[in-house]
Design a protein around this motif. Structure first.
Motif, PDB file in Angstrom:
ATOM      1  N   GLU A 139       2.964   4.170  -1.144  1.00  0.00           N
ATOM      2  CA  GLU A 139       2.969   5.091  -2.411  1.00  0.00           C
ATOM      3  C   GLU A 139       4.428   5.361  -2.854  1.00  0.00           C
ATOM      4  OE1 GLU A 139       0.795   8.728  -1.602  1.00  0.00           O
ATOM      5  OE2 GLU A 139      -1.001   7.495  -1.562  1.00  0.00           O
ATOM      6  N   VAL A 191      -0.001   0.832 -10.406  1.00  0.00           N
ATOM      7  CA  VAL A 191      -1.039   0.806  -9.305  1.00  0.00           C
ATOM      8  C   VAL A 191      -1.805  -0.595  -9.659  1.00  0.00           C
ATOM      9  CG1 VAL A 191      -3.293   1.897  -8.531  1.00  0.00           C
ATOM     10  CG2 VAL A 191      -1.142   3.431  -9.250  1.00  0.00           C
ATOM     11  N   THR A 234      -5.249   2.219  -4.044  1.00  0.00           N
ATOM     12  CA  THR A 234      -4.482   2.244  -2.857  1.00  0.00           C
ATOM     13  C   THR A 234      -3.352   1.186  -2.470  1.00  0.00           C
ATOM     14  OG1 THR A 234      -5.958   0.988  -1.295  1.00  0.00           O
ATOM     15  CG2 THR A 234      -6.457   3.255  -1.391  1.00  0.00           C
ATOM     16  N   HIS A 235      -3.394   0.317  -3.819  1.00  0.00           N
ATOM     17  CA  HIS A 235      -2.392  -0.584  -3.457  1.00  0.00           C
ATOM     18  C   HIS A 235      -1.380  -0.632  -4.822  1.00  0.00           C
ATOM     19  CE1 HIS A 235      -4.985  -2.441  -0.577  1.00  0.00           C
ATOM     20  NE2 HIS A 235      -4.118  -3.177  -0.223  1.00  0.00           N
ATOM     21  N   HIS A 236      -0.253  -0.804  -4.565  1.00  0.00           N
ATOM     22  CA  HIS A 236       0.837  -0.595  -5.562  1.00  0.00           C
ATOM     23  C   HIS A 236       1.712  -1.845  -5.822  1.00  0.00           C
ATOM     24  CE1 HIS A 236       0.170   3.891  -5.123  1.00  0.00           C
ATOM     25  NE2 HIS A 236      -0.140   3.359  -3.939  1.00  0.00           N
ATOM     26  N   TYR A 263       0.922  -1.009   0.072  1.00  0.00           N
ATOM     27  CA  TYR A 263      -0.092   0.181   0.058  1.00  0.00           C
ATOM     28  C   TYR A 263       1.012   1.250  -0.098  1.00  0.00           C
ATOM     29  CZ  TYR A 263       1.082  -0.057   5.189  1.00  0.00           C
ATOM     30  OH  TYR A 263       1.614  -0.165   6.412  1.00  0.00           O
ATOM     31  N   HIS A 295       6.887   1.026 -11.541  1.00  0.00           N
ATOM     32  CA  HIS A 295       5.911   1.150 -10.755  1.00  0.00           C
ATOM     33  C   HIS A 295       4.616   1.091 -11.453  1.00  0.00           C
ATOM     34  CE1 HIS A 295       2.813   3.834  -8.812  1.00  0.00           C
ATOM     35  NE2 HIS A 295       2.891   2.858  -7.842  1.00  0.00           N
TER      36      HIS A 295
END
Length: 296
Positions: free
Chosen positions: A133, A154, A160-162, A131, A152
């Motif tokens: 960022e 999402v 909200t999770h990556h 989660y 990276h």
């Protein structure tokens, strides 16, 4: 941590990086069904690592007979049982998040990433699902000593999770570890053996303690004094008052571990042996963090 997400949630995003023939390491596996679901989907070589012996024993029993799904008890910061370049893919589902919530987080995460980089083959992928960022995770991940690139995304099911995708460089000259690091590892391993002895002693004492036992060292207030009138060695460790002179080149001394009457502490809970084991493992983990602080 299946409340994070399930395998089905992330399957499509993992597919470009994880092949069914890959040697896969799942760090901080816990009791998640991630590996089981991947195994059912055709991934045939999955090693799961967790520091909790209770969890590993439970997961071994749960998956007995499932060839290619192994569970290993160990510390992600010291994966000495795995040679360099052992795995094609390393999966992290919330482990970094967990470490960052603890004492000595930056040091623990750096140790974890150094070891993951070591066991990951050139061209392999380290996939961190979190989660966290980019502003908090990229500075930890994007360091030259890890010899990987950082990308990276999402996760598709949740903003909200990556997913962080680290790809090991194909041509890497490994940095020799400084002598102090090797010595610190020896000291930490010696301390871990003493912590395991502390665990066994506490459990044995608990099983033989009379019902309702209480009192003892855990209930006493203030610092104990030893023969020289100073704080006890256990209190010195906990308070960080040790000097370099207190550490030799062989091991952490026995008395460096906190002197605590674990029997009295846990007998008052009236819990089953499993509860005592869990509580004592927490005590051991705290001890190891204190040892880390000394030898770092």
């Amino acid at each position: 941590f299946d409340w994070y997400f399930t395998y089905e949630d992330v399957k499509q995003m993992l597919t470009p990086y994880v092949k069914r023939r890959d040697r896969i390491l799942v760090v901080g596996c816990g009791n998640s069904d991630l590996s089981r679901s991947m195994h059912k989907d055709g991934f045939a070589d999955i090693t799961n690592l967790d520091i909790s012996r209770i969890v590993i024993a439970m997961m071994r029993e749960r998956h007995e007979g499932m060839e290619g799904l192994a569970y290993v008890c160990g510390d992600v910061r010291l994966m000495g049982d795995f040679p360099d370049d052992s795995f094609d893919v390393v999966l992290d589902k919330g482990l970094m998040d967990s470490l960052l919530a603890g004492i000595g987080a930056d040091r623990d995460v750096a140790g974890m990433l150094e070891e993951i980089s070591r066991v990951l083959r050139p061209g392999g992928y380290y996939l961190e699902m979190t989660y966290g960022e980019p502003g908090t995770r990229v500075p930890l991940l994007q360091r030259p000593e890890y010899s990987w690139t950082v990308d990276h995304s999402v996760l598709a099911f949740s903003v909200t999770h990556h997913l962080y995708i680290m790809k090991r460089d194909l041509a890497v000259k490994r940095h020799a570890r400084p002598a102090t690091t090797t010595m610190n590892e020896k000291k930490r391993k010696a301390a871990a053996e003493r912590a395991a002895a502390l665990l066994a002693t506490a459990l044995a004492a608990y099983e033989t303690a009379p019902s309702g036992a209480a009192g003892g060292g855990a209930g006493g207030g203030g610092a104990e004094e030893d023969s020289d009138g100073d704080e006890s060695d256990g209190d010195a460790l906990a308070s960080g008052h040790w000097s370099d002179a207190d550490l030799d080149d062989e091991a952490i001394p026995d008395e460096a571990l906190p002197s605590v009457d674990l029997t009295a502490r846990y007998a008052r809970t009236g819990g089953p042996p499993e509860s005592v084991l869990h509580a004592t493992e927490v005590e051991v983990a705290d001890t190891m963090r204190q040892v880390d602080a000394i030898v770092a």
